[in-house]
Design a protein around this motif. Structure first.
Motif: not given
Length: 177
Positions: A54-62, A166-173, A42-52
């Motif tokens: 990496y936002r896509k991967v951050g949302v996929a992680v979350l 993880g694949i499903v999340s990536w595809k949705i995002v 969760v922390l990694l996902g939030v941190l990734l979302c802070l920078k445009k």
């Protein structure tokens, strides 16, 4: 099913007999601790979302972590209701805290979230950091067996579900961002 149960028991007791050592136990407890409630992911996902960038991967992680909660912890654990090995064999665990008997074992949430997050990271970019994340996911799963919190089939199922979601999340995002 009896074959899987026998294999689970054989593997988990072999780990206890052959791998568990006083110097490794604190490391396994630490690895397991940082995976509690998918905290590190969760922390990694939030941190990734802070920078445009990496936002896509951050949302996929979350999103992968959210699937872990919904599919694994809320649904499957309560449908299967498999007791943890530390409950089945009281006194064997080397974990510092033993969960309640109704905190079920199948699938491993630590492993599910670790592999869901790692899969999203790998699909974003393959590099040294994603290799490190994969190593953490594998050690996270192993720590759950080591600490006698999950049977090997719980961990394997968590890893498989983690990769799938993880694949499903990536595809949705990917379709939304």
């Amino acid at each position: 099913m009896d074959c899987i149960i026998a294999l689970d028991r054989s593997i988990i007791f072999s780990v206890q007999d052959l791998v568990v050592t006083p110097w490794l136990t604190p490391l396994m407890r630490f690895i397991s601790f940082i995976g509690e409630y998918a905290g590190m992911w969760v922390l990694l996902g939030v941190l990734l979302c802070l920078k445009k960038e990496y936002r896509k991967v951050g949302v996929a992680v979350l999103l992968g972590v959210l699937f872990t909660l919904l599919v694994g912890n809320i649904t499957l654990k309560h449908l299967v209701m498999r007791l943890r090995p530390c409950i089945d064999y009281a006194g064997v665990s080397v974990a510092s805290v033993i969960p309640a008997a109704n905190d079920y074992s199948f699938p491993s949430g630590h492993t599910f979230s670790s592999f869901a997050a790692t899969t999203a990271l790998i699909l974003f970019r393959k590099n040294l950091w994603t290799l490190l994340a994969l190593c953490v996911a594998v050690v996270m799963g192993f720590s759950r067996i080591y600490l006698f919190m999950h049977y090997p089939s719980d961990v394997l199922t968590g890893a498989i579900l983690g990769v799938i979601f993880g694949i499903v999340s990536w595809k949705i995002v990917g379709k939304r961002m």
